[in-house]
Design an enzyme around this catalytic site. Structure first.
Site, PDB file in Angstrom:
ATOM      1  N   GLY A  46      27.988  35.366  65.012  1.00 21.09           N
ATOM      2  CA  GLY A  46      27.638  36.892  65.155  1.00 21.09           C
ATOM      3  C   GLY A  46      26.190  36.934  64.067  1.00 21.09           C
ATOM      4  O   GLY A  46      26.437  36.204  62.951  1.00 21.09           O
ATOM      5  N   GLN A  51      21.226  41.779  57.940  1.00 17.67           N
ATOM      6  CA  GLN A  51      21.034  40.021  57.461  1.00 17.67           C
ATOM      7  C   GLN A  51      19.543  38.961  57.906  1.00 17.67           C
ATOM      8  O   GLN A  51      19.837  38.022  57.215  1.00 17.67           O
ATOM      9  CB  GLN A  51      22.321  38.824  58.662  1.00 17.67           C
ATOM     10  N   CYS A  93      30.620  34.549  56.270  1.00 16.27           N
ATOM     11  CA  CYS A  93      29.886  35.160  56.725  1.00 16.27           C
ATOM     12  C   CYS A  93      28.298  34.381  56.116  1.00 16.27           C
ATOM     13  O   CYS A  93      28.392  34.108  55.266  1.00 16.27           O
ATOM     14  CB  CYS A  93      29.597  37.365  56.012  1.00 16.27           C
ATOM     15  N   LEU A  94      27.237  34.914  56.773  1.00 16.28           N
ATOM     16  CA  LEU A  94      26.007  33.982  56.447  1.00 16.28           C
ATOM     17  C   LEU A  94      25.266  35.276  55.721  1.00 16.28           C
ATOM     18  O   LEU A  94      25.118  33.477  54.901  1.00 16.28           O
ATOM     19  CB  LEU A  94      24.690  33.952  57.906  1.00 16.28           C
ATOM     20  N   HIS A 135      32.916  42.527  62.081  1.00 24.02           N
ATOM     21  CA  HIS A 135      32.018  42.297  61.051  1.00 24.02           C
ATOM     22  C   HIS A 135      30.368  42.872  61.102  1.00 24.02           C
ATOM     23  O   HIS A 135      30.039  42.670  60.341  1.00 24.02           O
ATOM     24  CB  HIS A 135      32.245  40.908  61.381  1.00 24.02           C
ATOM     25  N   GLU A 136      30.520  42.684  62.154  1.00 31.59           N
ATOM     26  CA  GLU A 136      29.004  42.878  63.155  1.00 31.59           C
ATOM     27  C   GLU A 136      28.420  44.574  62.859  1.00 31.59           C
ATOM     28  O   GLU A 136      26.842  44.999  62.050  1.00 31.59           O
ATOM     29  CB  GLU A 136      28.153  42.608  64.212  1.00 31.59           C
ATOM     30  N   HIS A 139      28.588  45.716  59.224  1.00 26.38           N
ATOM     31  CA  HIS A 139      26.673  45.161  58.447  1.00 26.38           C
ATOM     32  C   HIS A 139      25.838  46.163  58.534  1.00 26.38           C
ATOM     33  O   HIS A 139      24.979  46.226  58.080  1.00 26.38           O
ATOM     34  CB  HIS A 139      26.052  43.600  59.481  1.00 26.38           C
TER      35      HIS A 139
HETATM   36 ZN    ZN Z   1      28.255  38.137  58.079  1.00 26.19          ZN
END
Ligand code: ZN
Length: 172
Positions: A46, A51, A93-94, A135-136, A139
């Protein structure tokens, strides 16, 4: 279509709410293409626009990481309209590489948003897909999974992350 740099913990785009998309045009379509390419390259399941330092409410999710394009979800202005139950599983998380935690999430969510044609899309999700939506959507609300932990765990982790962000030292 290009792979964009993923910004890390400490970048302002990750810590304040993103703006709703007011018009779905070619620029938004191009943004989504870049987000999908960036998510697959990472690789991740995702990605949210903040991000890649674009403060707009756009998310992409693909639990198959490109193996099955039928699983690719692209959603503009997503919102959780219903949730029930609880689940807790390891998340990463990236934008917070090298760290995992187990934030509390709903067991089941109903999510509403727009596709790239401007049509309303509604998803009901459980398990990993429910966690990915939460999660997204966090963000685009300016929240990271770190912000969902108990105060004690959150403070410990944030202290480590702030140090890393200062030194810009994200190699694993
Ligand atoms: Zn994330």
């Amino acid at each position: 279509m290009s792979i964009r740099p993923i910004v890390k913990y400490g970048h302002p785009a990750l810590h304040s709410p993103s703006a709703p998309v007011t018009r779905i045009d070619r620029e938004i379509a191009a943004l989504v293409d870049d987000m999908v390419a960036t998510m697959y390259a990472a690789p991740g399941i995702g990605l949210a626009a903040p991000q890649i330092a674009v403060p707009l409410r756009v998310i992409v999710i693909d639990l198959s990481v490109g193996e099955d394009r039928g699983q690719l979800i692209k959603l503009v202005n997503p919102e959780i309209v219903e949730k029930e139950g609880e689940q807790r599983h390891e998340e990463g998380c990236l934008s917070v590489p090298g760290y995992g935690a187990t934030p509390l999430r709903p067991a089941r969510v109903t999510v509403r948003g727009l596709d790239l044609e401007g049509n309303e899309r509604v998803y009901t999700a459980t398990e990993l897909l429910a966690r990915a939506f939460c999660h997204e959507i966090d963000h685009v609300d300016g929240l990271l999974f770190v912000d969902r932990l108990s105060p004690l765990k959150r403070d410990l982790l944030k202290r480590k992350l702030r140090k890393r962000a200062r030194n810009d030292d994200w190699e694993e």
